[in-house]
Design a protein around this motif. Structure first.
Motif, PDB file in Angstrom:
ATOM      1  N   LEU A  85       0.833  -1.204   0.000  1.00 36.71           N
ATOM      2  CA  LEU A  85       0.000   0.000   0.000  1.00 36.71           C
ATOM      3  C   LEU A  85       0.867   1.254   0.000  1.00 36.71           C
ATOM      4  O   LEU A  85       0.551   2.238  -0.637  1.00 36.71           O
ATOM      5  N   GLY A  86       1.998   1.178   0.740  1.00 31.88           N
ATOM      6  CA  GLY A  86       2.908   2.329   0.811  1.00 31.88           C
ATOM      7  C   GLY A  86       3.427   2.695  -0.570  1.00 31.88           C
ATOM      8  O   GLY A  86       3.628   3.868  -0.880  1.00 31.88           O
ATOM      9  N   SER A  87       3.589   1.675  -1.415  1.00 37.28           N
ATOM     10  CA  SER A  87       4.085   1.948  -2.765  1.00 37.28           C
ATOM     11  C   SER A  87       3.002   2.636  -3.598  1.00 37.28           C
ATOM     12  O   SER A  87       3.270   3.153  -4.668  1.00 37.28           O
ATOM     13  N   ASN A  88       1.748   2.614  -3.084  1.00 38.96           N
ATOM     14  CA  ASN A  88       0.659   3.346  -3.742  1.00 38.96           C
ATOM     15  C   ASN A  88       0.464   4.733  -3.147  1.00 38.96           C
ATOM     16  O   ASN A  88      -0.545   5.375  -3.401  1.00 38.96           O
ATOM     17  N   ALA A  89       1.369   5.152  -2.279  1.00 37.55           N
ATOM     18  CA  ALA A  89       1.207   6.438  -1.601  1.00 37.55           C
ATOM     19  C   ALA A  89       1.014   7.541  -2.630  1.00 37.55           C
ATOM     20  O   ALA A  89       1.657   7.530  -3.673  1.00 37.55           O
ATOM     21  N   PRO A  90       0.081   8.461  -2.347  1.00 35.65           N
ATOM     22  CA  PRO A  90      -0.153   9.556  -3.292  1.00 35.65           C
ATOM     23  C   PRO A  90       1.011  10.539  -3.269  1.00 35.65           C
ATOM     24  O   PRO A  90       0.915  11.642  -2.735  1.00 35.65           O
ATOM     25  N   ILE A  91       2.119  10.137  -3.909  1.00 35.99           N
ATOM     26  CA  ILE A  91       3.373  10.882  -3.793  1.00 35.99           C
ATOM     27  C   ILE A  91       3.227  12.314  -4.309  1.00 35.99           C
ATOM     28  O   ILE A  91       3.732  13.249  -3.689  1.00 35.99           O
ATOM     29  N   GLY A  92       2.470  12.471  -5.407  1.00 33.03           N
ATOM     30  CA  GLY A  92       2.293  13.818  -5.956  1.00 33.03           C
ATOM     31  C   GLY A  92       1.737  14.758  -4.899  1.00 33.03           C
ATOM     32  O   GLY A  92       2.229  15.874  -4.718  1.00 33.03           O
ATOM     33  N   LEU A  93       0.740  14.272  -4.176  1.00 33.45           N
ATOM     34  CA  LEU A  93       0.109  15.115  -3.158  1.00 33.45           C
ATOM     35  C   LEU A  93       1.079  15.412  -2.013  1.00 33.45           C
ATOM     36  O   LEU A  93       1.145  16.531  -1.505  1.00 33.45           O
ATOM     37  N   TRP A  94       1.846  14.410  -1.642  1.00 35.56           N
ATOM     38  CA  TRP A  94       2.827  14.606  -0.557  1.00 35.56           C
ATOM     39  C   TRP A  94       3.843  15.686  -0.973  1.00 35.56           C
ATOM     40  O   TRP A  94       4.188  16.563  -0.198  1.00 35.56           O
ATOM     41  N   ILE A  95       4.301  15.587  -2.239  1.00 38.20           N
ATOM     42  CA  ILE A  95       5.284  16.571  -2.714  1.00 38.20           C
ATOM     43  C   ILE A  95       4.669  17.963  -2.688  1.00 38.20           C
ATOM     44  O   ILE A  95       5.283  18.928  -2.226  1.00 38.20           O
ATOM     45  N   TYR A  96       3.428  18.037  -3.132  1.00 38.53           N
ATOM     46  CA  TYR A  96       2.723  19.321  -3.136  1.00 38.53           C
ATOM     47  C   TYR A  96       2.654  19.878  -1.715  1.00 38.53           C
ATOM     48  O   TYR A  96       2.969  21.037  -1.464  1.00 38.53           O
ATOM     49  N   GLN A 114       7.054  10.045   5.538  1.00 36.95           N
ATOM     50  CA  GLN A 114       6.970   9.034   6.591  1.00 36.95           C
ATOM     51  C   GLN A 114       5.758   9.260   7.491  1.00 36.95           C
ATOM     52  O   GLN A 114       5.100   8.330   7.927  1.00 36.95           O
ATOM     53  N   TRP A 115       5.519  10.539   7.747  1.00 40.19           N
ATOM     54  CA  TRP A 115       4.492  10.890   8.706  1.00 40.19           C
ATOM     55  C   TRP A 115       3.102  10.686   8.106  1.00 40.19           C
ATOM     56  O   TRP A 115       2.170  10.260   8.775  1.00 40.19           O
ATOM     57  N   LEU A 116       2.964  11.004   6.791  1.00 43.48           N
ATOM     58  CA  LEU A 116       1.641  10.935   6.178  1.00 43.48           C
ATOM     59  C   LEU A 116       1.271   9.543   5.667  1.00 43.48           C
ATOM     60  O   LEU A 116       0.100   9.182   5.650  1.00 43.48           O
ATOM     61  N   THR A 117       2.270   8.773   5.260  1.00 39.80           N
ATOM     62  CA  THR A 117       1.946   7.436   4.770  1.00 39.80           C
ATOM     63  C   THR A 117       1.426   6.608   5.944  1.00 39.80           C
ATOM     64  O   THR A 117       2.052   6.579   6.996  1.00 39.80           O
ATOM     65  N   PHE A 118       0.281   5.955   5.741  1.00 42.87           N
ATOM     66  CA  PHE A 118      -0.427   5.175   6.776  1.00 42.87           C
ATOM     67  C   PHE A 118      -1.104   6.059   7.821  1.00 42.87           C
ATOM     68  O   PHE A 118      -1.567   5.569   8.833  1.00 42.87           O
ATOM     69  N   SER A 119      -1.146   7.375   7.577  1.00 45.03           N
ATOM     70  CA  SER A 119      -1.939   8.254   8.445  1.00 45.03           C
ATOM     71  C   SER A 119      -3.405   8.138   8.017  1.00 45.03           C
ATOM     72  O   SER A 119      -3.701   7.608   6.944  1.00 45.03           O
ATOM     73  N   PRO A 120      -4.361   8.635   8.833  1.00 44.39           N
ATOM     74  CA  PRO A 120      -5.763   8.604   8.413  1.00 44.39           C
ATOM     75  C   PRO A 120      -5.955   9.239   7.032  1.00 44.39           C
ATOM     76  O   PRO A 120      -6.680   8.695   6.194  1.00 44.39           O
ATOM     77  N   LEU A 121      -5.265  10.371   6.766  1.00 44.98           N
ATOM     78  CA  LEU A 121      -5.407  11.038   5.464  1.00 44.98           C
ATOM     79  C   LEU A 121      -5.016  10.116   4.314  1.00 44.98           C
ATOM     80  O   LEU A 121      -5.693  10.035   3.285  1.00 44.98           O
ATOM     81  N   PHE A 122      -3.936   9.385   4.510  1.00 45.49           N
ATOM     82  CA  PHE A 122      -3.456   8.445   3.495  1.00 45.49           C
ATOM     83  C   PHE A 122      -4.555   7.433   3.139  1.00 45.49           C
ATOM     84  O   PHE A 122      -4.847   7.187   1.973  1.00 45.49           O
ATOM     85  N   PHE A 123      -5.190   6.879   4.171  1.00 52.68           N
ATOM     86  CA  PHE A 123      -6.210   5.858   3.902  1.00 52.68           C
ATOM     87  C   PHE A 123      -7.481   6.476   3.320  1.00 52.68           C
ATOM     88  O   PHE A 123      -8.144   5.862   2.481  1.00 52.68           O
ATOM     89  N   ILE A 124      -7.804   7.715   3.749  1.00 55.57           N
ATOM     90  CA  ILE A 124      -8.974   8.389   3.164  1.00 55.57           C
ATOM     91  C   ILE A 124      -8.755   8.573   1.662  1.00 55.57           C
ATOM     92  O   ILE A 124      -9.643   8.322   0.846  1.00 55.57           O
ATOM     93  N   LEU A 125      -7.535   8.970   1.284  1.00 58.55           N
ATOM     94  CA  LEU A 125      -7.243   9.177  -0.141  1.00 58.55           C
ATOM     95  C   LEU A 125      -7.348   7.873  -0.930  1.00 58.55           C
ATOM     96  O   LEU A 125      -7.660   7.877  -2.111  1.00 58.55           O
ATOM     97  N   LEU A 126      -7.079   6.760  -0.280  1.00 62.81           N
ATOM     98  CA  LEU A 126      -7.214   5.455  -0.958  1.00 62.81           C
ATOM     99  C   LEU A 126      -8.630   4.891  -0.825  1.00 62.81           C
ATOM    100  O   LEU A 126      -8.897   3.768  -1.233  1.00 62.81           O
ATOM    101  N   ASP A 127      -9.539   5.668  -0.209  1.00 60.38           N
ATOM    102  CA  ASP A 127     -10.922   5.243   0.023  1.00 60.38           C
ATOM    103  C   ASP A 127     -10.989   3.971   0.881  1.00 60.38           C
ATOM    104  O   ASP A 127     -11.768   3.058   0.627  1.00 60.38           O
ATOM    105  N   LEU A 128     -10.122   3.912   1.882  1.00 60.86           N
ATOM    106  CA  LEU A 128     -10.141   2.788   2.828  1.00 60.86           C
ATOM    107  C   LEU A 128     -10.452   3.339   4.221  1.00 60.86           C
ATOM    108  O   LEU A 128     -10.313   4.545   4.450  1.00 60.86           O
ATOM    109  N   PRO A 129     -10.879   2.475   5.171  1.00 59.25           N
ATOM    110  CA  PRO A 129     -11.146   2.963   6.527  1.00 59.25           C
ATOM    111  C   PRO A 129      -9.895   3.623   7.132  1.00 59.25           C
ATOM    112  O   PRO A 129      -8.784   3.152   6.890  1.00 59.25           O
ATOM    113  N   ILE A 130     -10.107   4.690   7.913  1.00 62.36           N
ATOM    114  CA  ILE A 130      -8.961   5.445   8.416  1.00 62.36           C
ATOM    115  C   ILE A 130      -8.068   4.609   9.331  1.00 62.36           C
ATOM    116  O   ILE A 130      -6.888   4.888   9.473  1.00 62.36           O
ATOM    117  N   ASN A 131      -8.633   3.570   9.946  1.00 61.33           N
ATOM    118  CA  ASN A 131      -7.793   2.756  10.836  1.00 61.33           C
ATOM    119  C   ASN A 131      -7.364   1.453  10.154  1.00 61.33           C
ATOM    120  O   ASN A 131      -7.155   0.437  10.804  1.00 61.33           O
TER     121      ASN A 131
END
Ligand code: CTP
Ligand code: MG
Length: 227
Positions: A85-96, A114-131
């Protein structure tokens, strides 16, 4: 959340409960070093408290196996599912975000990543439960609670069946299929409460899976009845 990820996460979440409930059938077979949990005693209504279908070996063996499955889930979650899943991190958004915060420096960007990957925001962006992190890589304690809870729920189910005058092994539709899942969820809630979609998926799919597994167990002569 889409239905397919909800079902996959739900089944992954509940796996220790299925494992413990299923393996109790195998560990509980035979009477060597085994006793019914009620030691053969009757309740005040003159019927067995739980009956011969609930044994010490089933309870201990099932709980131990389910907890082991929980440990394997933690390992595979940390080594496979989360890195994937980490390899699917929305990198463009993180860079922005990093540049918005004036973080042109690599280190700062790395920290934000590091801080944002696997954070609630990360999972919301992937449309998965925040936890989702706690579901994909659960604690071993979580595995124990689900396994033990499943067999406690199963025990309560048998207690209710005996009070209704049903003999060991007689069918009690819905109670037979759902008692263990309700027990597992109830006990695991002290540690973790999943999304409502996941709970609903479990209540809908468990009776179907349970019946299918029991028919297979019956055909393999592991179970006395196909329910
Ligand atoms: N089992 C066990 N100990 C447990 C749970 C299950 O030994 N704590 C084993 C028993 O051999 C039991 C089998 O798994 O017969 C199937 O479990 P289940 O269908 O829950 O029990 P039943 O025999 O159908 O009894 P009941 O009518 O009480 O549900
Ligand atoms: Mg049964």
């Amino acid at each position: 959340m889409d239905i397919l990820p909800a079902i996959i996460l739900a089944l992954w979440f509940i796996l220790p409960a299925y494992a413990s409930n299923g393996l109790a059938v195998i560990f509980g077979r035979g009477s060597r070093l085994n006793k019914p949990l009620d030691f053969g005693h009757n309740f005040i209504d003159g019927r067995r408290i739980f009956g011969d279908g609930k044994t010490f070996r089933g309870l201990v063996g099932g709980t131990a196996f389910g907890t082991l499955i929980g440990a394997i889930q933690l390992l595979s979650g940390e080594k496979i599912a989360l890195p994937w899943l980490g390899s699917n991190a929305p990198i463009g958004l993180w860079i922005y975000l990093a540049s918005y915060l004036g973080a042109s420096h690599d280190l700062l960007y790395f920290l934000i990543y590091q801080w944002l990957t696997f954070s609630p925001l990360f999972f919301i962006l992937l449309d998965l439960p925040i936890n989702s992190k706690s579901i994909l890589a659960p604690t071993m304690f979580h595995g124990f609670l689900l396994s033990f809870g499943a067999l406690l729920g199963d025990l309560v189910g048998s207690f209710m069946k005996r009070r209704l005058g049903l003999e060991r092994g007689q069918p009690a539709p819905f109670l037979d299929q759902l008692d263990f899942i309700v027990g597992a969820l109830a006990l695991s809630f002290i540690e973790f409460i999943p999304q409502i979609e996941i709970i609903i998926a479990l209540l809908v799919f468990t009776p179907i899976i349970h019946l299918t597994a029991n028919i297979i167990g019956f055909k393999l002569k592991l179970k006395k009845e196909p329910w």
